[in-house]
Design an enzyme around this catalytic site. Structure first.
Site, short mmCIF file in Angstrom:
data_model
loop_
_atom_site.label_atom_id
_atom_site.label_comp_id
_atom_site.label_asym_id
_atom_site.label_seq_id
_atom_site.Cartn_x
_atom_site.Cartn_y
_atom_site.Cartn_z
N ASN A 31 -4.83 12.43 -1.62
CA ASN A 31 -6.10 12.60 -2.00
C ASN A 31 -6.77 13.96 -1.13
O ASN A 31 -7.56 14.74 -2.12
CB ASN A 31 -7.12 11.48 -1.41
CG ASN A 31 -7.46 10.42 -2.73
OD1 ASN A 31 -7.20 10.74 -3.70
ND2 ASN A 31 -7.86 9.48 -2.22
N ASP B 133 -5.63 2.15 -2.02
CA ASP B 133 -4.39 2.08 -2.22
C ASP B 133 -3.72 0.94 -2.08
O ASP B 133 -2.35 0.78 -1.77
CB ASP B 133 -3.61 3.34 -1.69
CG ASP B 133 -3.41 3.12 -0.12
OD1 ASP B 133 -4.45 2.35 0.43
OD2 ASP B 133 -2.67 3.71 0.71
N ASP C 252 -6.47 9.39 -8.20
CA ASP C 252 -6.61 8.28 -9.18
C ASP C 252 -5.46 8.04 -10.09
O ASP C 252 -5.14 7.00 -10.45
CB ASP C 252 -7.92 8.53 -10.01
CG ASP C 252 -9.33 8.13 -9.17
OD1 ASP C 252 -9.22 7.52 -8.20
OD2 ASP C 252 -10.26 8.37 -9.63
N ASP D 135 0.73 -1.37 0.08
CA ASP D 135 -0.03 0.11 -0.17
C ASP D 135 0.84 1.13 -0.03
O ASP D 135 2.05 1.17 0.38
CB ASP D 135 -1.05 0.01 1.04
CG ASP D 135 -0.49 -0.31 2.50
OD1 ASP D 135 0.32 0.46 2.64
OD2 ASP D 135 -0.91 -0.89 3.15
N HIS E 196 -9.29 13.72 -5.63
CA HIS E 196 -9.55 12.41 -6.14
C HIS E 196 -8.90 12.30 -7.43
O HIS E 196 -8.40 11.11 -7.61
CB HIS E 196 -10.92 11.82 -5.84
CG HIS E 196 -11.32 11.95 -4.35
ND1 HIS E 196 -10.98 10.66 -3.49
CD2 HIS E 196 -12.26 12.69 -3.53
CE1 HIS E 196 -11.50 11.14 -2.55
NE2 HIS E 196 -12.21 12.17 -2.40
#
Length: 203
Positions: free
Chosen positions: A105, A140, A114, A97, A110
């Site tokens: 974020n 993530d 992404d 992760d 966002h």
């Protein structure tokens, strides 16, 4: 055998494109029972075949990254563990992760998050060994599934390569961003199941 038949076959057209044809037919016999003809129908089912493939892709892959999703990961992992029991070898799960992803974020939005996830996915795929399955299990979190390992230390070596790869910055939206990764490794033993292995890697 003389029985009616139905089959699908992929054909290569003269222009190099591919098509799927569905063929149904049956044998025609004369009064004496001897075969005299074959009759039936052949239809182009390429569109329905493509639609089915798209549905399968949606059901088994993450739409953002194109990687396998959680359900596909567990299906593949179950198969790998069955293979281990039958033929020996080991299966490894690398749980990765991104560090401080929530901060990215929250501060960048966002859309930027992404883009970072998509770039991270591409980097993992580039580092992973041939034959590994790379999946995104949510948020993530990414998983690398390594199968048929003769030497379990290969999993640790790959994890180290991934850690090093994530020390390089990502270039997104014209700016550089550092997003390091934390990785947990779990290697199959006896007995084990898919849920245990993923949980252990996560821990």
């Amino acid at each position: 055998t003389g029985s009616p038949f139905e089959l699908e076959v992929e054909v290569l057209r003269p222009d190099g494109s591919h098509a799927w044809l569905q063929s149904r037919g049956e044998l025609v016999r004369d009064a004496a029972g001897d075969p005299v003809a074959l009759h039936g129908v052949c239809a182009d089912v390429s569109e329905s075949k493509r639609a089915a493939e798209q549905l399968h892709q949606l059901a088994t892959h993450d739409p953002l990254t194109g990687l396998a999703n959680r359900s596909e990961l567990f299906r593949e992992l179950d198969e790998a563990l069955v293979n281990d029991r039958a033929h020996g070898g080991s299966t490894a799960v690398l749980m990765l992760d991104l560090d401080h992803f929530k901060y990215v974020n929250d501060t960048k939005g966002h859309g930027f998050g992404d883009a970072l996830l998509a770039a991270a996915a591409a980097r993992i795929v580039a580092v992973a060994s041939v034959g590994d399955l790379v999946a995104r299990t949510g948020g993530d979190e990414f998983v690398v599934l390594m199968r048929n390992l003769a030497d379990p230390t290969a999993a640790v070596n790959e994890a180290q390569r991934l850690v090093v790869a994530f020390r390089r910055p990502f270039t997104l939206g014209g700016s550089e961003l550092y997003a390091t990764a934390s990785i947990g490794v779990a290697i199959s033993g006896e007995p084990t199941d898919a849920g245990d292995l993923v949980r252990d890697a996560d821990t």
